[in-house]
Design a protein around this motif. Structure first.
Motif, PDB file in Angstrom:
ATOM      1  N   PHE A 119       0.834  -1.207   0.000  1.00  0.00           N
ATOM      2  CA  PHE A 119       0.000   0.000   0.000  1.00  0.00           C
ATOM      3  C   PHE A 119       0.869   1.257   0.000  1.00  0.00           C
ATOM      4  O   PHE A 119       1.730   1.400   0.867  1.00  0.00           O
ATOM      5  N   ARG A 120       0.641   2.102  -0.988  1.00  0.00           N
ATOM      6  CA  ARG A 120       1.382   3.375  -1.013  1.00  0.00           C
ATOM      7  C   ARG A 120       0.449   4.485  -1.452  1.00  0.00           C
ATOM      8  O   ARG A 120      -0.245   4.357  -2.460  1.00  0.00           O
ATOM      9  N   TYR A 121       0.465   5.571  -0.696  1.00  0.00           N
ATOM     10  CA  TYR A 121      -0.389   6.710  -1.038  1.00  0.00           C
ATOM     11  C   TYR A 121       0.339   7.583  -2.049  1.00  0.00           C
ATOM     12  O   TYR A 121       0.888   8.624  -1.726  1.00  0.00           O
ATOM     13  N   LYS A 126      -1.545   5.049 -14.680  1.00  0.00           N
ATOM     14  CA  LYS A 126      -1.372   3.729 -15.294  1.00  0.00           C
ATOM     15  C   LYS A 126      -0.115   3.060 -14.710  1.00  0.00           C
ATOM     16  O   LYS A 126       0.961   3.652 -14.730  1.00  0.00           O
ATOM     17  N   GLY A 127      -0.283   1.864 -14.169  1.00  0.00           N
ATOM     18  CA  GLY A 127       0.868   1.150 -13.607  1.00  0.00           C
ATOM     19  C   GLY A 127       1.245   1.580 -12.204  1.00  0.00           C
ATOM     20  O   GLY A 127       2.218   1.094 -11.644  1.00  0.00           O
ATOM     21  N   ARG A 128       0.466   2.529 -11.641  1.00  0.00           N
ATOM     22  CA  ARG A 128       0.766   2.921 -10.256  1.00  0.00           C
ATOM     23  C   ARG A 128      -0.530   2.987  -9.462  1.00  0.00           C
ATOM     24  O   ARG A 128      -1.431   3.759  -9.785  1.00  0.00           O
ATOM     25  N   HIS A 133       0.312  -5.134  -5.969  1.00  0.00           N
ATOM     26  CA  HIS A 133       0.787  -6.443  -5.497  1.00  0.00           C
ATOM     27  C   HIS A 133       2.225  -6.684  -5.907  1.00  0.00           C
ATOM     28  O   HIS A 133       2.632  -6.287  -7.000  1.00  0.00           O
ATOM     29  N   GLN A 134       2.928  -7.317  -5.034  1.00  0.00           N
ATOM     30  CA  GLN A 134       4.315  -7.673  -5.350  1.00  0.00           C
ATOM     31  C   GLN A 134       4.550  -9.162  -5.128  1.00  0.00           C
ATOM     32  O   GLN A 134       3.925  -9.780  -4.271  1.00  0.00           O
ATOM     33  N   MET A 135       5.465  -9.680  -5.928  1.00  0.00           N
ATOM     34  CA  MET A 135       6.022 -11.006  -5.656  1.00  0.00           C
ATOM     35  C   MET A 135       7.444 -10.713  -5.215  1.00  0.00           C
ATOM     36  O   MET A 135       8.212 -10.085  -5.947  1.00  0.00           O
ATOM     37  N   ALA A 312      11.620  -7.350  -5.763  1.00  0.00           N
ATOM     38  CA  ALA A 312      10.159  -7.329  -5.769  1.00  0.00           C
ATOM     39  C   ALA A 312       9.673  -7.084  -7.201  1.00  0.00           C
ATOM     40  O   ALA A 312      10.125  -6.156  -7.872  1.00  0.00           O
ATOM     41  N   VAL A 313       8.773  -7.956  -7.637  1.00  0.00           N
ATOM     42  CA  VAL A 313       8.180  -7.825  -8.966  1.00  0.00           C
ATOM     43  C   VAL A 313       6.812  -7.170  -8.791  1.00  0.00           C
ATOM     44  O   VAL A 313       6.035  -7.585  -7.936  1.00  0.00           O
ATOM     45  N   GLY A 314       6.511  -6.160  -9.589  1.00  0.00           N
ATOM     46  CA  GLY A 314       5.183  -5.544  -9.545  1.00  0.00           C
ATOM     47  C   GLY A 314       4.216  -6.397 -10.362  1.00  0.00           C
ATOM     48  O   GLY A 314       4.375  -6.512 -11.572  1.00  0.00           O
ATOM     49  N   VAL A 315       3.240  -7.005  -9.687  1.00  0.00           N
ATOM     50  CA  VAL A 315       2.377  -7.965 -10.385  1.00  0.00           C
ATOM     51  C   VAL A 315       1.512  -7.277 -11.445  1.00  0.00           C
ATOM     52  O   VAL A 315       1.384  -7.776 -12.567  1.00  0.00           O
TER      53      VAL A 315
HETATM   54  P1  AMP Z   1       9.890  -1.059  -5.035  1.00  0.00           P
HETATM   55  O1  AMP Z   1       9.291  -1.773  -3.848  1.00  0.00           O
HETATM   56  O2  AMP Z   1       9.595   0.414  -5.021  1.00  0.00           O
HETATM   57  O3  AMP Z   1      11.312  -1.418  -5.242  1.00  0.00           O
HETATM   58  O4  AMP Z   1       9.112  -1.586  -6.313  1.00  0.00           O
HETATM   59  C1  AMP Z   1       9.264  -2.861  -6.845  1.00  0.00           C
HETATM   60  C2  AMP Z   1       8.276  -3.035  -7.974  1.00  0.00           C
HETATM   61  O5  AMP Z   1       6.940  -2.927  -7.482  1.00  0.00           O
HETATM   62  C3  AMP Z   1       8.372  -1.951  -9.044  1.00  0.00           C
HETATM   63  O6  AMP Z   1       9.346  -2.298  -9.991  1.00  0.00           O
HETATM   64  C4  AMP Z   1       6.982  -1.967  -9.621  1.00  0.00           C
HETATM   65  O7  AMP Z   1       6.869  -2.994 -10.592  1.00  0.00           O
HETATM   66  C5  AMP Z   1       6.112  -2.300  -8.445  1.00  0.00           C
HETATM   67  N1  AMP Z   1       5.484  -1.098  -7.853  1.00  0.00           N
HETATM   68  C6  AMP Z   1       6.023  -0.229  -6.969  1.00  0.00           C
HETATM   69  N2  AMP Z   1       5.142   0.731  -6.619  1.00  0.00           N
HETATM   70  C7  AMP Z   1       4.004   0.465  -7.295  1.00  0.00           C
HETATM   71  C8  AMP Z   1       2.710   1.089  -7.363  1.00  0.00           C
HETATM   72  N3  AMP Z   1       2.399   2.153  -6.643  1.00  0.00           N
HETATM   73  N4  AMP Z   1       1.776   0.522  -8.190  1.00  0.00           N
HETATM   74  C9  AMP Z   1       2.067  -0.571  -8.919  1.00  0.00           C
HETATM   75  N5  AMP Z   1       3.259  -1.205  -8.890  1.00  0.00           N
HETATM   76  C10 AMP Z   1       4.217  -0.697  -8.090  1.00  0.00           C
END
Ligand code: AMP
Length: 423
Positions: A119-121, A126-128, A133-135, A312-315
């Motif tokens: 969760f991030r405010y 698009k894409g944020r 979700h992360q893997m 961490a992969v952004g799902v």
């Molecule tokens: P981070 O935890 O910032 O290193 O991010 C790892 C990965 O999580 C990024 O490469 C993105 O693919 C994904 N990610 C980070 N922040 C977001 C967000 N707000 N919305 C969607 N994906 C995100």
């Protein structure tokens, strides 16, 4: 407003969150399944930590000068007066869990993975998202740069498994607490010289944490930052050796990459290796995955002196690159015409579900109506339980696409699907 009027007001999903609906969920399951298989193959085991933690965990772990802690945390006070935060990332939770459970005393390798929401405010686009979700994978107690290269190689395997090929791997080293301070000083001095041209956030960054200057998304700041001293020219002897070896192992594993000295990533805790997989197919939010080393975090939390590295992969971003279209799973739509038929259908479905998906609906419908439902839902077969079938105990299974029909006793029907499964 009266209660009734209040109840009528539409409640919608919160901005920046998304419902994931079927059949889209099948795509998620498909990706998650592949990720689990790859992670397990490399010795990772699943560790599920809570969605919320003490706020302090992220302040200390993620870092007080990171954008995440400064601007993006979902922090609230619970009824007991504690300050809690919905996790914005996973690494601090894993470190806490390892210390809480003294997992470092186990002989097993300290390799963990997790798939779930963060969760991030941040400003949704698009894409944020605000819930995304992360893997995530984390490895502890592996100092050797071999592991840095291995996790990158593992990520390439995962991307290959899900059919993503269009990306670039960026790597960097951000040094360590021994060599970084003198670099930071140089960086600060360089930034001071162009202070007036930097955005207000960057002007603050000069004092708080100049490394964050490289995270700025504003073009003029980025252009100025391109001329700042590079960390890779200012690494201490050990960090430099680590970086050289890391690249050597990437080459051993046949991985193409590019050194990007501005890749400091948004978190305060990184030491030495940082990396990101980026693609031009995603627009502004171009990072599919990212990670790095955090050799000091465990110690800072009062745990043993164990180094760590993770990714961490952004799902959501990964899924948007995947062309996979989930196929409709095969199932039987069971049709019945009387109360007695319904009971038989319920029993038969319970049996058949040992071998095949069955759908039985309970709203009264005519035969024609049920056939049209089966059609609309894309049933693979229909099974009709009418008067005759109840009398004879034999049921007609119709394959919808070919129109082929055959009659079976319930035992033979079960056997039929069992033998299909065994093939
Ligand atoms: P981070 O935890 O910032 O290193 O991010 C790892 C990965 O999580 C990024 O490469 C993105 O693919 C994904 N990610 C980070 N922040 C977001 C967000 N707000 N919305 C969607 N994906 C995100």
């Amino acid at each position: 407003m009266t209660r009734a009027a209040g109840m009528k007001k539409k409640v919608t999903a919160i901005k920046g969150t998304k419902d994931i609906l079927p059949p889209e969920t099948r795509k998620w399951q498909w990706v998650e399944e592949r990720a689990r298989t790859v992670f397990e193959r490399y010795g990772y085991r699943e560790l599920r930590a809570p969605v919320f933690e003490a706020t302090e965990l992220f302040e200390k772990g993620t870092g007080e000068s990171s954008d995440i802690v400064l601007k993006e945390m979902y922090t609230f006070t619970d009824k007991g007066g504690r300050s809690l935060t919905l996790r914005p990332e996973y690494t601090p939770s894993v470190v806490r869990a390892i210390i809480d459970h003294r997992l470092y005393l186990q002989p097993r390798p300290l390799r963990f993975y997790y798939i779930g929401p963060m969760f991030r405010y941040d400003k949704p686009q698009k894409g944020r998202y605000r819930q995304f979700h992360q893997m995530d994978i984390e490895v502890f107690d592996e100092k050797d740069p071999g592991i840095d290269a291995e996790i990158i190689q593992m990520a390439t395997v995962l991307l290959k498994q899900v059919g993503v090929a269009d990306y670039q791997i960026l790597v960097n080293s951000v040094g360590c607490p021994r060599c970084r301070p003198s670099y930071i000083q140089k960086l600060r001095e360089a930034a001071q010289k162009v202070r007036e041209k930097l955005c207000p956030d960057c002007q603050r960054r000069i004092e708080i944490n100049p490394l964050r200057l490289f995270d700025c998304k504003i073009e003029t700041c980025q252009a100025l930052a391109a001329n700042f001293p590079k960390i890779t020219d200012n690494l201490g002897e050990e960090c430099q050796q680590h970086f050289i070896q890391f690249q050597h192992y990437l080459q051993v594993l046949g991985i193409s990459y590019r050194v990007e000295p501005r890749l400091v990533r948004g978190l305060d805790y990184y030491t030495r290796t940082t990396f990101e997989f980026v693609t031009s197919a995603l627009g502004a939010q171009d990072a599919i995955l990212g990670g790095g080393r955090y050799d000091e975090m465990m110690k800072q939390f009062g745990g043993p002196d164990l180094c760590g590295i993770g990714l961490a992969v952004g799902v959501e971003r990964l899924l948007s690159l995947i062309k996979f279209q989930p196929s409709n799973p095969e199932f039987i739509y069971i049709i019945y015409l009387s109360e007695e038929g319904k009971e038989e259908a319920m029993k038969l479905a319970a049996e058949l579900r040992k071998e095949v998906d069955c759908l039985l609906e309970y709203k009264p419908r005519s035969l024609r109506n049920q056939l049209s439902r089966a059609n609309k839902l894309g049933a693979t077969w229909t099974l009709i339980i009418g008067e005759d079938e109840l009398k004879t105990g034999r049921f007609t299974l119709k394959h919808m696409a070919s129109g082929h029909q055959a009659s079976y006793s319930s035992a033979a029907l079960l056997e039929h699907f069992k033998s299909r499964g065994d093939q």
